[in-house]
Write a protein that holds these residues in place. Structure first.
Motif, PDB file in Angstrom:
ATOM      1  N   THR A   1       0.738  -1.044  -0.116  1.00  0.00           N
ATOM      2  CA  THR A   1      -0.034   0.002  -0.318  1.00  0.00           C
ATOM      3  C   THR A   1       0.784   1.038   0.084  1.00  0.00           C
ATOM      4  N   HIS A   2       0.552   2.856  -0.598  1.00  0.00           N
ATOM      5  CA  HIS A   2       0.987   3.678  -1.115  1.00  0.00           C
ATOM      6  C   HIS A   2      -0.219   4.905  -0.571  1.00  0.00           C
ATOM      7  N   PHE A   3       0.522   5.574  -0.325  1.00  0.00           N
ATOM      8  CA  PHE A   3      -0.474   6.966  -0.697  1.00  0.00           C
ATOM      9  C   PHE A   3      -0.148   8.142  -1.377  1.00  0.00           C
ATOM     10  N   TYR A   4      -0.967   8.090  -2.450  1.00  0.00           N
ATOM     11  CA  TYR A   4      -0.641   9.404  -3.002  1.00  0.00           C
ATOM     12  C   TYR A   4      -1.227  10.813  -2.887  1.00  0.00           C
ATOM     13  N   THR A   5      -0.212  11.798  -3.205  1.00  0.00           N
ATOM     14  CA  THR A   5      -0.559  13.362  -2.530  1.00  0.00           C
ATOM     15  C   THR A   5      -0.894  14.137  -3.125  1.00  0.00           C
ATOM     16  N   LEU A   6      -1.311  15.010  -3.684  1.00  0.00           N
ATOM     17  CA  LEU A   6      -1.426  15.965  -4.850  1.00  0.00           C
ATOM     18  C   LEU A   6      -1.976  17.721  -3.667  1.00  0.00           C
ATOM     19  N   VAL A   7      -1.425  18.822  -3.977  1.00  0.00           N
ATOM     20  CA  VAL A   7      -1.154  19.760  -3.004  1.00  0.00           C
ATOM     21  C   VAL A   7      -1.081  20.505  -4.147  1.00  0.00           C
ATOM     22  N   VAL A   8      -2.305  21.285  -4.128  1.00  0.00           N
ATOM     23  CA  VAL A   8      -2.559  22.804  -5.163  1.00  0.00           C
ATOM     24  C   VAL A   8      -2.863  23.720  -4.419  1.00  0.00           C
ATOM     25  N   ARG A   9      -1.975  24.982  -4.705  1.00  0.00           N
ATOM     26  CA  ARG A   9      -2.796  26.268  -3.737  1.00  0.00           C
ATOM     27  C   ARG A   9      -2.857  26.799  -4.190  1.00  0.00           C
ATOM     28  N   ALA A  10      -3.376  28.230  -3.631  1.00  0.00           N
ATOM     29  CA  ALA A  10      -3.651  29.576  -3.992  1.00  0.00           C
ATOM     30  C   ALA A  10      -2.860  30.474  -4.764  1.00  0.00           C
ATOM     31  N   ASP A  11      -1.335  30.148  -4.836  1.00  0.00           N
ATOM     32  CA  ASP A  11      -0.512  30.589  -4.952  1.00  0.00           C
ATOM     33  C   ASP A  11       0.022  29.990  -6.478  1.00  0.00           C
ATOM     34  N   ASN A  12      -1.152  29.788  -6.716  1.00  0.00           N
ATOM     35  CA  ASN A  12      -0.141  28.585  -8.076  1.00  0.00           C
ATOM     36  C   ASN A  12       1.077  27.499  -7.346  1.00  0.00           C
ATOM     37  N   THR A  13       1.212  27.062  -6.834  1.00  0.00           N
ATOM     38  CA  THR A  13       1.928  26.011  -7.140  1.00  0.00           C
ATOM     39  C   THR A  13       2.184  24.577  -5.988  1.00  0.00           C
ATOM     40  N   TYR A  14       2.487  23.669  -6.094  1.00  0.00           N
ATOM     41  CA  TYR A  14       1.955  22.411  -6.453  1.00  0.00           C
ATOM     42  C   TYR A  14       3.144  21.892  -5.436  1.00  0.00           C
ATOM     43  N   GLU A  15       2.732  19.939  -4.663  1.00  0.00           N
ATOM     44  CA  GLU A  15       3.693  19.499  -4.163  1.00  0.00           C
ATOM     45  C   GLU A  15       2.353  17.686  -4.506  1.00  0.00           C
ATOM     46  N   VAL A  16       3.680  16.979  -4.985  1.00  0.00           N
ATOM     47  CA  VAL A  16       3.065  15.562  -4.742  1.00  0.00           C
ATOM     48  C   VAL A  16       3.944  15.003  -3.939  1.00  0.00           C
TER      49      VAL A  16
ATOM     50  N   ILE B   1       4.311  11.117  -1.830  1.00  0.00           N
ATOM     51  CA  ILE B   1       4.355  10.109  -1.115  1.00  0.00           C
ATOM     52  C   ILE B   1       4.236   9.162   0.048  1.00  0.00           C
ATOM     53  N   ASP B   2       3.665   8.579   0.277  1.00  0.00           N
ATOM     54  CA  ASP B   2       3.455   8.389   1.708  1.00  0.00           C
ATOM     55  C   ASP B   2       4.115   9.491   2.515  1.00  0.00           C
ATOM     56  N   ASN B   3       3.777  10.608   2.984  1.00  0.00           N
ATOM     57  CA  ASN B   3       3.685  11.362   2.931  1.00  0.00           C
ATOM     58  C   ASN B   3       5.116  12.333   2.657  1.00  0.00           C
ATOM     59  N   GLU B   4       5.917  11.702   1.654  1.00  0.00           N
ATOM     60  CA  GLU B   4       7.062  12.462   1.576  1.00  0.00           C
ATOM     61  C   GLU B   4       6.874  12.914   0.103  1.00  0.00           C
ATOM     62  N   LYS B   5       7.565  14.539   0.195  1.00  0.00           N
ATOM     63  CA  LYS B   5       7.499  15.030  -0.542  1.00  0.00           C
ATOM     64  C   LYS B   5       8.449  14.658  -1.789  1.00  0.00           C
ATOM     65  N   VAL B   6       8.239  14.381  -2.728  1.00  0.00           N
ATOM     66  CA  VAL B   6       8.653  14.054  -4.466  1.00  0.00           C
ATOM     67  C   VAL B   6       8.784  14.381  -5.167  1.00  0.00           C
TER      68      VAL B   6
ATOM     69  N   ALA C   1      -3.941  11.481   7.902  1.00  0.00           N
ATOM     70  CA  ALA C   1      -4.748  10.120   7.381  1.00  0.00           C
ATOM     71  C   ALA C   1      -3.793   9.567   7.133  1.00  0.00           C
ATOM     72  N   ALA C   2      -2.646   9.655   6.221  1.00  0.00           N
ATOM     73  CA  ALA C   2      -1.466   8.571   5.692  1.00  0.00           C
ATOM     74  C   ALA C   2      -0.906   8.304   6.814  1.00  0.00           C
ATOM     75  N   ALA C   3      -0.387   9.168   7.783  1.00  0.00           N
ATOM     76  CA  ALA C   3       0.701   8.412   8.906  1.00  0.00           C
ATOM     77  C   ALA C   3       1.274   6.981   9.688  1.00  0.00           C
ATOM     78  N   THR C   4      -0.489   5.981   9.000  1.00  0.00           N
ATOM     79  CA  THR C   4      -0.445   4.996   9.312  1.00  0.00           C
ATOM     80  C   THR C   4      -0.269   3.770   8.148  1.00  0.00           C
ATOM     81  N   VAL C   5       0.364   4.378   7.321  1.00  0.00           N
ATOM     82  CA  VAL C   5       0.714   3.904   5.902  1.00  0.00           C
ATOM     83  C   VAL C   5       2.114   2.668   6.296  1.00  0.00           C
ATOM     84  N   LYS C   6       2.980   3.264   7.297  1.00  0.00           N
ATOM     85  CA  LYS C   6       4.335   1.950   7.410  1.00  0.00           C
ATOM     86  C   LYS C   6       3.992   1.286   8.759  1.00  0.00           C
TER      87      LYS C   6
END
Length: 407
Positions: free
Chosen positions: A169-184, A186-191, A342-347
């Motif tokens: 199991t792996h968690f995938y997270t996409l963050v889109v901010r109002a300043d037109n920046t983003y983050e991806v 995986i398992d709570n670690e920025k890639v 929510a993703a902190a349980t992945v490990k």
């Protein structure tokens, strides 16, 4: 001091109120069947999702999700929720994927829709707002898709983000901010992270080459030139091939029948190739000419690249050659900390899965060894029976000899 505490409490209270969870789905029971809609798009034989934690898991109940169950199938399932806008706010999309089957080729991503989506007719060409998640096909494609729809066109990210390709199991997270920046993550670690404008081709480039500018005719961009004082040595020119000096005419060679004999050709050890004068620094060198740029008249800044006026649903719309992927833990919120929690349980989940999987594989190996031993024993018994059946008349077997001894 008391005033500061009051202000801090007020700020924290506002932050707590502003945190929104727009959609959450963990598939803890069968209620998902009432909210998720299976596509009935004509001409497609859709695969069936089953509600399960799979073959190996950390918690048999908590780890249940929707698993693809039929090979070589399209899958299309979606869920609508109360629409919202991410105007002046953060948008976080998160879910988990478990490629339990060790997927060879297939999608593991989700799509985000506005309210116009026809869930009963969901298919590969259905317009979407965003597409996010892992996609694997052979050793060459192991990427995380991040695709945004902008002015009716789907735009892929310009960066290569590698996805996880194991069976856990792996968690995938996409963050889109109002300043037109983003983050991806995986398992709570920025890639990956960056600017929407820089990492997607939403807009024309800010600068373009000046169409009126041309490299001056006298511009010399050669760093080195042939040495004008260098001359070719007198003994340089030698033929590339010469007759083999060691070759002799065969005894059975007939000039009248075979023609005039000529020795075969071999590479000339004295051949030096084409002569070229040595290179020297060019005294007239001006460097590499850079084409001047001007502001692109077609470029217009858009500070709302991030904006999705109506977010209304999520869906799984994928093709898989080998089924077995489990989708779970869907979350749409405006608070990254909520998603991280929510993703902190992945490990813990991964460790539990590995423990169960290792135990299952050990049991399978033990069973295979026992079956192999049983087959070998049965073969030995069969060979003994064959030896007795093939004994010649009057020939005493070991058993018969023992019987005679007893008499």
């Amino acid at each position: 001091m008391r005033t500061f505490a009051v202000v801090l409490a007020a700020v924290l209270a506002v932050a707590a109120v502003s945190a929104e969870v727009y959609f959450e789905e963990g598939f803890k029971d069968d209620s998902w069947q009432k909210t998720w809609v299976q596509s009935e798009h004509k001409g497609v034989e859709y695969g069936k999702f089953v509600h399960t934690a799979g073959k190996f898991f950390n918690d048999a109940d908590a780890d249940k999700g929707l698993q693809t169950s039929q090979d070589a199938r399209f899958y299309a399932l979606s869920n609508k929720f109360t629409p919202f806008s991410n105007k002046d706010d953060t948008l976080v999309i998160q879910f988990s994927v478990k490629h339990e089957q060790n997927i060879d080729c297939g999608g593991g991503y989700l799509k985000v829709f506005d309210c116009s989506v026809d869930q009963k007719d969901l298919h590969g060409d259905t317009p979407y707002l965003m597409m996010f998640g892992p996609d694997i096909c052979g050793p060459g494609t192991k990427k995380v898709h991040v695709i945004f729809s902008y002015k009716g066109k789907n735009h892929l990210i310009n960066k290569d983000i590698r996805c996880k390709d194991d069976v856990f199991t792996h968690f995938y997270t996409l963050v889109v901010r109002a300043d037109n920046t983003y983050e991806v993550l995986i398992d709570n670690e920025k890639v990956e992270s960056g600017s929407l404008e820089d990492d997607w081709d939403f807009l024309p480039p800010k600068k373009v080459k000046d169409p009126e500018a041309k490299k001056p005719e006298e511009w010399d961009d050669r760093a080195t030139i042939p040495d004008p004082d260098d001359t070719k040595p007198e003994d340089w020119d030698k033929p590339e091939h010469i007759p083999d000096p060691d070759a002799t005419k065969p005894d059975d060679w007939d000039d009248e029948m075979d023609g005039e004999w000529e020795p075969p050709m071999i590479d000339n050890p004295e051949y030096k190739g084409e002569w070229k004068p040595k290179q020297v620094d060019n005294p007239a060198y001006k460097g590499v000419w850079v084409h001047p740029e001007i502001d692109n008249p077609e470029y217009t800044e858009d500070k709302s690249l991030y904006l999705r006026e109506e977010v209304c649903g999520v869906g799984i719309d994928v093709w898989q050659v080998k089924s077995g992927t489990i989708f779970d833990n869907f979350l749409v919120t405006n608070d990254l900390e909520v998603a991280k929690k929510a993703a902190a349980t992945v490990k813990e989940t991964q460790e539990g899965e590995k423990k169960v999987k290792d135990a299952q594989e050990a049991e399978e190996r033990k069973k295979a060894e026992e079956e192999a031993a049983a087959e070998e024993a049965a073969k030995d018994d069969e060979d003994e029976d064959d030896d007795e059946d093939n004994a010649l008349p009057g020939e005493a077997t070991e058993v018969e000899d023992e019987g005679h001894d007893e008499l």
